[in-house]
Design a protein around this motif. Structure first.
Motif, PDB file in Angstrom:
ATOM      1  N   LEU A 210       0.818  -1.209   0.000  1.00  0.00           N
ATOM      2  CA  LEU A 210       0.000   0.000   0.000  1.00  0.00           C
ATOM      3  C   LEU A 210       0.854   1.262   0.000  1.00  0.00           C
ATOM      4  O   LEU A 210       1.953   1.275   0.561  1.00  0.00           O
ATOM      5  N   ASP A 214      -2.312   5.227   2.651  1.00  0.00           N
ATOM      6  CA  ASP A 214      -3.247   4.111   2.819  1.00  0.00           C
ATOM      7  C   ASP A 214      -2.835   3.225   3.992  1.00  0.00           C
ATOM      8  O   ASP A 214      -3.686   2.668   4.699  1.00  0.00           O
ATOM      9  N   MET A 218      -5.265   2.353   6.983  1.00  0.00           N
ATOM     10  CA  MET A 218      -5.548   0.951   7.227  1.00  0.00           C
ATOM     11  C   MET A 218      -5.243   0.577   8.672  1.00  0.00           C
ATOM     12  O   MET A 218      -6.057  -0.082   9.343  1.00  0.00           O
ATOM     13  N   GLY A 277      -9.328   6.103   0.604  1.00  0.00           N
ATOM     14  CA  GLY A 277      -8.285   5.081   0.524  1.00  0.00           C
ATOM     15  C   GLY A 277      -8.508   4.056   1.615  1.00  0.00           C
ATOM     16  O   GLY A 277      -9.628   3.804   2.036  1.00  0.00           O
ATOM     17  N   GLY A 278      -7.430   3.439   2.069  1.00  0.00           N
ATOM     18  CA  GLY A 278      -7.542   2.512   3.186  1.00  0.00           C
ATOM     19  C   GLY A 278      -7.165   1.085   2.883  1.00  0.00           C
ATOM     20  O   GLY A 278      -7.095   0.254   3.787  1.00  0.00           O
ATOM     21  N   GLY A 279      -6.918   0.759   1.603  1.00  0.00           N
ATOM     22  CA  GLY A 279      -6.336  -0.541   1.311  1.00  0.00           C
ATOM     23  C   GLY A 279      -7.249  -1.621   0.786  1.00  0.00           C
ATOM     24  O   GLY A 279      -6.805  -2.743   0.542  1.00  0.00           O
TER      25      GLY A 279
END
Length: 289
Positions: A210, A214, A218, A277-279
């Motif tokens: 990532l 991100d 995450m 985002g965030g993975g």
């Protein structure tokens, strides 16, 4: 504020968070990416008077909401395509408080719906139906399943599904809560499905793959989930998932990240709603053999 004031606590905090996001989307966001006329009352019969959507409209809430409604829209867009091709069975693994069966019943859908989840979650959902005065649609079947003891195809057969006919399967917000070994076993078990069956699911990308921002998002979300009693247990290299699906007889159609979903569903919005985002990525596939 808890909208389900006449109900016990939902046994799945993650399922209830998803329901809150879907309800908030109906109230605050315009235009809607995902139309769901049952979303608000799925929180409880008094939700229209007791639910404050602005309590769920912070920066992180908005990004999560965008991801939830985008994945739901993606799954149902793929479902409608499958229905046009002749599919008449829809499976929701980890159905939570999904409302497709209720919405489909309004237009007389002939598609059989199999909602698979923990028995406690299904009992709570049945209580919501009763509290709202909703009749369980004739085409809806609730199937309790513990993935530690039974495979999805076995559960579907026991629930009356026809494995010789194509089906559309949606697995949203589920795989991250399973170990990598269980995810691999689950995907491989789907090799028993008929050709023409379709699959949509979301998954978490391995942290080292990532971008830096991100990774930060995450980790923060993962810590919050673990603190709430629902830790994330798996993440994947997208290439590994593609190999697993190929081994199970599936061909990947799309594997979409936040950028692609924002372009498809949130482009040029005046309110700026989008996935930050965030993975997570969202994949669709079709069974070829």
């Amino acid at each position: 504020m808890n909208a389900h004031i006449n109900l016990p606590h939902c046994p799945s905090p993650s399922a209830y968070r998803v329901a809150i996001s879907r309800a908030t989307h109906q109230v605050l966001d315009e235009p809607r990416v995902f139309e769901d006329g049952f979303a608000l009352k799925m929180l409880g019969p008094d939700a229209e008077n007791n639910f404050d959507p602005f309590q769920h409209n912070g920066v992180a809430d908005r990004s999560m909401r965008a991801g939830i409604v985008a994945r739901a829209r993606l799954a149902e867009d793929r479902l409608h395509k499958a229905i046009r091709a002749g599919t008449r069975q829809y499976v929701l693994l980890g159905a939570g408080l999904d409302t497709w069966a209720l919405r489909a019943a309004q237009f007389g859908s002939a598609v059989r719906v199999f909602e698979i989840d923990q028995v406690a979650m299904q009992s709570w959902k049945a209580a919501v139906f009763e509290a709202n005065g909703w009749q369980k649609p004739d085409e809806l079947e609730w199937i309790g399943l513990d993935l530690r003891n039974k495979t999805v195809p076995d559960a579907l057969v026991n629930g009356g599904a026809d494995l010789t006919a194509p089906m559309a399967i949606s697995i949203l917000g589920v795989l991250v809560y399973l170990s990598e070994e269980k995810v691999e076993h689950l995907l491989m078990s789907l090799n028993r499905l008929a050709p023409g069956s379709t699959l949509v699911f979301d998954y978490l990308v391995r942290e080292e793959m990532l971008p830096p921002m991100d990774r930060v998002m995450m980790r923060a979300t993962a810590e919050a989930m673990a603190a709430g009693g629902e830790p994330w247990l798996s993440s994947f290299d997208p290439r590994r998932l593609k190999t697993l699906l190929m081994d199970a007889g599936f061909e990947v159609e799309q594997d979409l990240g936040p950028y692609e979903l924002n372009h498809i569903y949130f482009c040029r919005r005046r309110d700026g709603l989008q996935i930050a985002g965030g993975g997570f990525r969202h994949l669709s596939a079709i069974k070829q053999r």
